[in-house]
Design a protein around this motif. Structure first.
Motif, PDB file in Angstrom:
ATOM      1  N   GLY A  11       0.816  -1.205   0.000  1.00  0.00           N
ATOM      2  CA  GLY A  11       0.000   0.000   0.000  1.00  0.00           C
ATOM      3  C   GLY A  11       0.851   1.256   0.000  1.00  0.00           C
ATOM      4  N   LEU A  12       1.877   1.273   0.847  1.00  0.00           N
ATOM      5  CA  LEU A  12       2.768   2.435   0.896  1.00  0.00           C
ATOM      6  C   LEU A  12       3.566   2.588  -0.392  1.00  0.00           C
ATOM      7  N   LEU A  13       4.037   1.473  -0.937  1.00  0.00           N
ATOM      8  CA  LEU A  13       4.794   1.541  -2.198  1.00  0.00           C
ATOM      9  C   LEU A  13       3.918   2.045  -3.343  1.00  0.00           C
ATOM     10  N   SER A  14       2.696   1.539  -3.430  1.00  0.00           N
ATOM     11  CA  SER A  14       1.824   1.971  -4.525  1.00  0.00           C
ATOM     12  C   SER A  14       1.389   3.431  -4.343  1.00  0.00           C
ATOM     13  N   LEU A  15       1.180   3.856  -3.104  1.00  0.00           N
ATOM     14  CA  LEU A  15       0.846   5.258  -2.841  1.00  0.00           C
ATOM     15  C   LEU A  15       1.998   6.174  -3.249  1.00  0.00           C
ATOM     16  N   GLY A  16       3.214   5.797  -2.873  1.00  0.00           N
ATOM     17  CA  GLY A  16       4.383   6.598  -3.241  1.00  0.00           C
ATOM     18  C   GLY A  16       4.561   6.694  -4.743  1.00  0.00           C
ATOM     19  N   PHE A  17       4.398   5.570  -5.435  1.00  0.00           N
ATOM     20  CA  PHE A  17       4.530   5.562  -6.890  1.00  0.00           C
ATOM     21  C   PHE A  17       3.442   6.417  -7.532  1.00  0.00           C
ATOM     22  N   ILE A  19       1.897   8.969  -6.248  1.00  0.00           N
ATOM     23  CA  ILE A  19       2.181  10.386  -5.993  1.00  0.00           C
ATOM     24  C   ILE A  19       3.245  10.906  -6.956  1.00  0.00           C
ATOM     25  N   VAL A  20       4.301  10.141  -7.144  1.00  0.00           N
ATOM     26  CA  VAL A  20       5.384  10.569  -8.041  1.00  0.00           C
ATOM     27  C   VAL A  20       4.885  10.694  -9.478  1.00  0.00           C
ATOM     28  N   VAL A  21       4.180   9.683  -9.967  1.00  0.00           N
ATOM     29  CA  VAL A  21       3.690   9.715 -11.350  1.00  0.00           C
ATOM     30  C   VAL A  21       2.652  10.822 -11.529  1.00  0.00           C
ATOM     31  N   GLY A  22       1.768  10.978 -10.555  1.00  0.00           N
ATOM     32  CA  GLY A  22       0.770  12.046 -10.638  1.00  0.00           C
ATOM     33  C   GLY A  22       1.411  13.419 -10.660  1.00  0.00           C
ATOM     34  N   TYR A  23       2.430  13.614  -9.827  1.00  0.00           N
ATOM     35  CA  TYR A  23       3.131  14.899  -9.821  1.00  0.00           C
ATOM     36  C   TYR A  23       3.811  15.148 -11.164  1.00  0.00           C
ATOM     37  N   THR A  30      -1.480  18.594 -17.051  1.00  0.00           N
ATOM     38  CA  THR A  30      -2.840  18.101 -16.916  1.00  0.00           C
ATOM     39  C   THR A  30      -3.469  18.708 -15.665  1.00  0.00           C
ATOM     40  N   SER A  31      -4.780  18.594 -15.560  1.00  0.00           N
ATOM     41  CA  SER A  31      -5.457  19.093 -14.363  1.00  0.00           C
ATOM     42  C   SER A  31      -5.100  18.191 -13.182  1.00  0.00           C
ATOM     43  N   CYS A  32      -5.374  18.658 -11.993  1.00  0.00           N
ATOM     44  CA  CYS A  32      -5.055  17.881 -10.792  1.00  0.00           C
ATOM     45  C   CYS A  32      -5.801  16.554 -10.777  1.00  0.00           C
ATOM     46  N   VAL A  33      -7.072  16.563 -11.165  1.00  0.00           N
ATOM     47  CA  VAL A  33      -7.873  15.334 -11.156  1.00  0.00           C
ATOM     48  C   VAL A  33      -7.294  14.322 -12.134  1.00  0.00           C
ATOM     49  N   VAL A  34      -6.972  14.769 -13.328  1.00  0.00           N
ATOM     50  CA  VAL A  34      -6.415  13.865 -14.336  1.00  0.00           C
ATOM     51  C   VAL A  34      -5.035  13.369 -13.898  1.00  0.00           C
ATOM     52  N   SER A  35      -4.242  14.221 -13.283  1.00  0.00           N
ATOM     53  CA  SER A  35      -2.925  13.808 -12.787  1.00  0.00           C
ATOM     54  C   SER A  35      -3.036  12.725 -11.730  1.00  0.00           C
ATOM     55  N   VAL A  36      -3.983  12.879 -10.818  1.00  0.00           N
ATOM     56  CA  VAL A  36      -4.199  11.861  -9.791  1.00  0.00           C
ATOM     57  C   VAL A  36      -4.632  10.549 -10.437  1.00  0.00           C
ATOM     58  N   LEU A  37      -5.534  10.623 -11.396  1.00  0.00           N
ATOM     59  CA  LEU A  37      -5.987   9.410 -12.076  1.00  0.00           C
ATOM     60  C   LEU A  37      -4.851   8.728 -12.833  1.00  0.00           C
ATOM     61  N   ILE A  38      -3.995   9.499 -13.456  1.00  0.00           N
ATOM     62  CA  ILE A  38      -2.840   8.924 -14.157  1.00  0.00           C
ATOM     63  C   ILE A  38      -1.934   8.215 -13.156  1.00  0.00           C
ATOM     64  N   GLY A  39      -1.661   8.847 -12.027  1.00  0.00           N
ATOM     65  CA  GLY A  39      -0.805   8.249 -11.014  1.00  0.00           C
ATOM     66  C   GLY A  39      -1.382   6.975 -10.430  1.00  0.00           C
ATOM     67  N   VAL A  40      -2.661   6.992 -10.093  1.00  0.00           N
ATOM     68  CA  VAL A  40      -3.299   5.812  -9.494  1.00  0.00           C
ATOM     69  C   VAL A  40      -3.382   4.681 -10.505  1.00  0.00           C
ATOM     70  N   ASN A  41      -3.709   4.983 -11.755  1.00  0.00           N
ATOM     71  CA  ASN A  41      -3.794   3.936 -12.772  1.00  0.00           C
ATOM     72  C   ASN A  41      -2.433   3.341 -13.096  1.00  0.00           C
ATOM     73  N   ALA A  42      -1.408   4.172 -13.136  1.00  0.00           N
ATOM     74  CA  ALA A  42      -0.050   3.648 -13.363  1.00  0.00           C
ATOM     75  C   ALA A  42       0.363   2.749 -12.206  1.00  0.00           C
ATOM     76  N   SER A  43       0.060   3.162 -11.000  1.00  0.00           N
ATOM     77  CA  SER A  43       0.388   2.362  -9.825  1.00  0.00           C
ATOM     78  C   SER A  43      -0.377   1.039  -9.829  1.00  0.00           C
ATOM     79  N   ALA A  44      -1.650   1.080 -10.188  1.00  0.00           N
ATOM     80  CA  ALA A  44      -2.464  -0.138 -10.239  1.00  0.00           C
ATOM     81  C   ALA A  44      -1.937  -1.101 -11.300  1.00  0.00           C
ATOM     82  N   GLY A 103      -9.778   4.964  -8.165  1.00  0.00           N
ATOM     83  CA  GLY A 103      -9.657   5.517  -9.507  1.00  0.00           C
ATOM     84  C   GLY A 103      -8.750   4.729 -10.419  1.00  0.00           C
ATOM     85  N   GLY A 104      -8.195   3.636  -9.943  1.00  0.00           N
ATOM     86  CA  GLY A 104      -7.255   2.859 -10.740  1.00  0.00           C
ATOM     87  C   GLY A 104      -7.849   1.658 -11.437  1.00  0.00           C
TER      88      GLY A 104
END
Length: 121
Positions: free
Chosen positions: A13-19, A21-25, A33-47, A77-78
């Motif tokens: 969980g911590l590893l996927s959260l960290g990844f 965050i980095v990808v979303g940033y 991208t917008s903040c919402v889209v950035s978060v979705l990109i990060g969560v989907n990449a992590s998933a 969102g992933g």
């Protein structure tokens, strides 16, 4: 670290959260991208990465990523990344209940995004 090793929820969980965050940033900073889209990109990449890692761990009989954590990533969102991971890595293809829940979550998230008017810019 020994306390975390016995708890795959915490470790992965911590590893996927960290990844995520980095990808979303990086998506927000460099792809503008917008903040919402950035978060979705990060969560989907992590998933997606988690699905690949879990498939690799399954082959080597290592400590697996819990299915519940994969579903939590989908709920956050992933679901698209998990679905892509199912297809690319051919992982969890025999788990009909997992795929059913995943498809329902994915459809609900697509409907919510359309309702809210979320678009990539």
């Amino acid at each position: 670290m020994q306390q975390i090793e016995g708890r795959p929820y915490c470790l992965y969980g911590l590893l996927s959260l960290g990844f995520a965050i980095v990808v979303g940033y990086l998506a927000w900073r460099y792809a503008h991208t917008s903040c919402v889209v950035s978060v979705l990109i990060g969560v989907n990449a992590s998933a997606f990465i988690c699905m690949g890692l879990d498939k690799s761990f399954a082959r080597s009989h290592a400590l697996r990523i819990p299915e519940a954590l994969l579903l939590v990533l989908a709920l956050c969102g992933g679901s698209g990344g998990i679905l892509l991971g199912v297809r690319v890595f051919k992982h969890k293809t025999r788990k009909a209940s997992f795929q059913f829940v995943l498809l329902i979550v994915f459809a609900a998230q697509l409907g919510l995004m359309q309702f809210l008017g979320v678009e990539a810019r």
